[in-house]
Design an enzyme around this catalytic site. Structure first.
Site, PDB file in Angstrom:
ATOM      1  N   HIS A   3      48.807  30.289 -76.825  1.00  0.00           N
ATOM      2  CA  HIS A   3      48.544  29.333 -75.735  1.00  0.00           C
ATOM      3  C   HIS A   3      47.526  29.897 -74.739  1.00  0.00           C
ATOM      4  O   HIS A   3      46.710  29.167 -74.202  1.00  0.00           O
ATOM      5  CB  HIS A   3      49.842  28.931 -75.023  1.00  0.00           C
ATOM      6  CG  HIS A   3      50.877  28.415 -75.974  1.00  0.00           C
ATOM      7  ND1 HIS A   3      52.220  28.494 -75.736  1.00  0.00           N
ATOM      8  CD2 HIS A   3      50.748  27.827 -77.192  1.00  0.00           C
ATOM      9  CE1 HIS A   3      52.877  27.982 -76.757  1.00  0.00           C
ATOM     10  NE2 HIS A   3      52.011  27.565 -77.662  1.00  0.00           N
ATOM     11  N   HIS A  10      50.584  19.391 -79.062  1.00  0.00           N
ATOM     12  CA  HIS A  10      50.866  20.825 -78.992  1.00  0.00           C
ATOM     13  C   HIS A  10      50.330  21.548 -80.236  1.00  0.00           C
ATOM     14  O   HIS A  10      49.822  22.667 -80.153  1.00  0.00           O
ATOM     15  CB  HIS A  10      52.355  21.120 -78.793  1.00  0.00           C
ATOM     16  CG  HIS A  10      52.577  22.584 -78.566  1.00  0.00           C
ATOM     17  ND1 HIS A  10      52.392  23.163 -77.329  1.00  0.00           N
ATOM     18  CD2 HIS A  10      52.837  23.591 -79.422  1.00  0.00           C
ATOM     19  CE1 HIS A  10      52.556  24.473 -77.444  1.00  0.00           C
ATOM     20  NE2 HIS A  10      52.838  24.763 -78.707  1.00  0.00           N
ATOM     21  N   ASP A  67      47.865  24.743 -80.381  1.00  0.00           N
ATOM     22  CA  ASP A  67      48.087  25.960 -81.170  1.00  0.00           C
ATOM     23  C   ASP A  67      46.879  26.270 -82.062  1.00  0.00           C
ATOM     24  O   ASP A  67      46.457  27.421 -82.185  1.00  0.00           O
ATOM     25  CB  ASP A  67      49.319  25.801 -82.078  1.00  0.00           C
ATOM     26  CG  ASP A  67      50.630  25.989 -81.331  1.00  0.00           C
ATOM     27  OD1 ASP A  67      50.630  26.552 -80.223  1.00  0.00           O
ATOM     28  OD2 ASP A  67      51.673  25.564 -81.884  1.00  0.00           O
ATOM     29  N   HIS A  77      50.965  28.005 -87.803  1.00  0.00           N
ATOM     30  CA  HIS A  77      50.258  29.259 -87.549  1.00  0.00           C
ATOM     31  C   HIS A  77      49.814  29.974 -88.829  1.00  0.00           C
ATOM     32  O   HIS A  77      48.732  30.538 -88.885  1.00  0.00           O
ATOM     33  CB  HIS A  77      51.123  30.206 -86.716  1.00  0.00           C
ATOM     34  CG  HIS A  77      51.362  29.720 -85.326  1.00  0.00           C
ATOM     35  ND1 HIS A  77      50.324  29.471 -84.442  1.00  0.00           N
ATOM     36  CD2 HIS A  77      52.490  29.411 -84.655  1.00  0.00           C
ATOM     37  CE1 HIS A  77      50.826  29.056 -83.292  1.00  0.00           C
ATOM     38  NE2 HIS A  77      52.138  28.996 -83.396  1.00  0.00           N
TER      39      HIS A  77
END
Ligand code: ZN
Length: 275
Positions: free
Chosen positions: A73, A225, A229, A252
């Site tokens: 973030h 969000h 990321d 991720h």
């Protein structure tokens, strides 16, 4: 584009979502060609794909015996503001504080302190369209004059299918919080993670709604969000990205596969500045 740093030191303090430990990050203004570096207990950890040591539920960097967890973030904020030279000192716990689960605290502290420097930096640009795949998930990048990031999600709970595209407006993504599904909390805790997680910093999604009393900040907050990321993980490349990115159900781990692929395909020389 010009390189950028910040006008003055910035301090941010809070708890880590996974370790539950309190830490303080101090961002230091830095000279041209410094790059983005973490600094902990006397060790510098340059932000580049080679220093990624973990991608399970967070992106973690390390060098030698030092690790800094959950950098995404903060990196997203640096990427959005195109801050290319900064040393991020991490004191106390080894995790970047989660704050309210979004990038908002980092963004509001940094946005008015950005200064341009004399020297230029080349953005990272793909020269062709390509994809990385992982199971049903994929991410595609293609050349474009602008930076655009789309996330297509197929979520559990009441969220369902949701997609969002970032086209350069920070306010579209900086408030979107970290989220999890109620049925996954036990699994996360069993892995020894999420020790600092609470309704103060995580949107908890159930079958019929969210547990957080204040509700959603955006109707499509989870997709936004995920875009945040991805913007953060792309900054592992060490320079602002220019091109279009579409992620279909990525996370991720796939983001990191993409970053490695871009890194591999990029012309040699582009990376010589970084780390
Ligand atoms: Zn996140």
């Amino acid at each position: 584009m010009r390189q950028r740093t910040i006008k003055e030191k910035v301090r941010i303090e809070g708890i880590g979502i996974h370790t539950g430990e309190r830490s303080r990050v101090v961002l230091h203004p830095s000279e041209e060609n410094t790059g983005v570096l973490f600094y902990r207990n006397g060790t510098y950890i340059p932000v580049n794909p080679e220093n990624v040591v973990g991608t399970f539920l967070s992106t973690d960097l390390g060098s030698g015996s030092e690790v800094v967890k959950t950098v995404e973030h903060l990196l997203a904020t640096l990427h959005i503001l195109k801050i290319t030279n900064v040393v991020v000192e991490v004191i106390g716990g080894c995790e970047v504080p989660i704050m309210d689960g979004s990038a908002y605290a980092f963004y509001t502290k940094l946005k008015d302190l950005v200064v341009e420097q004399e020297e230029e930096i080349e953005p990272v640009e793909p020269s062709e369209t390509f994809r990385v795949n992982f199971g049903e998930a994929w991410i595609e990048v293609s050349p474009s004059e602008s930076f655009e990031v789309t996330y297509e999600g197929v979520f559990k709970g009441f969220v369902g299918n949701q997609s969002f595209t970032f086209r350069g407006n920070p306010e579209d993504v900086v408030l979107a919080r970290t989220f999890c599904f109620d049925e996954d909390i036990e699994l996360i805790k069993n892995k020894g993670l999420g020790k600092g997680g609470s309704l103060e910093n995580t949107l908890v999604i159930g079958r019929n709604g969210v547990y957080n009393r204040e509700g959603l900040r955006y109707e499509d907050e989870p997709a936004r969000h995920k875009v945040l990321d991805l913007i953060g993980d792309l900054y592992l490349l060490g320079a602002p990205f220019k091109g279009r990115v579409v992620s279909h159900r990525g996370g991720h781990t796939l983001n990191y596969m993409l970053v490695r692929e871009i890194y591999k395909r990029s012309k040699s020389g582009l990376w010589s500045l970084r780390g």
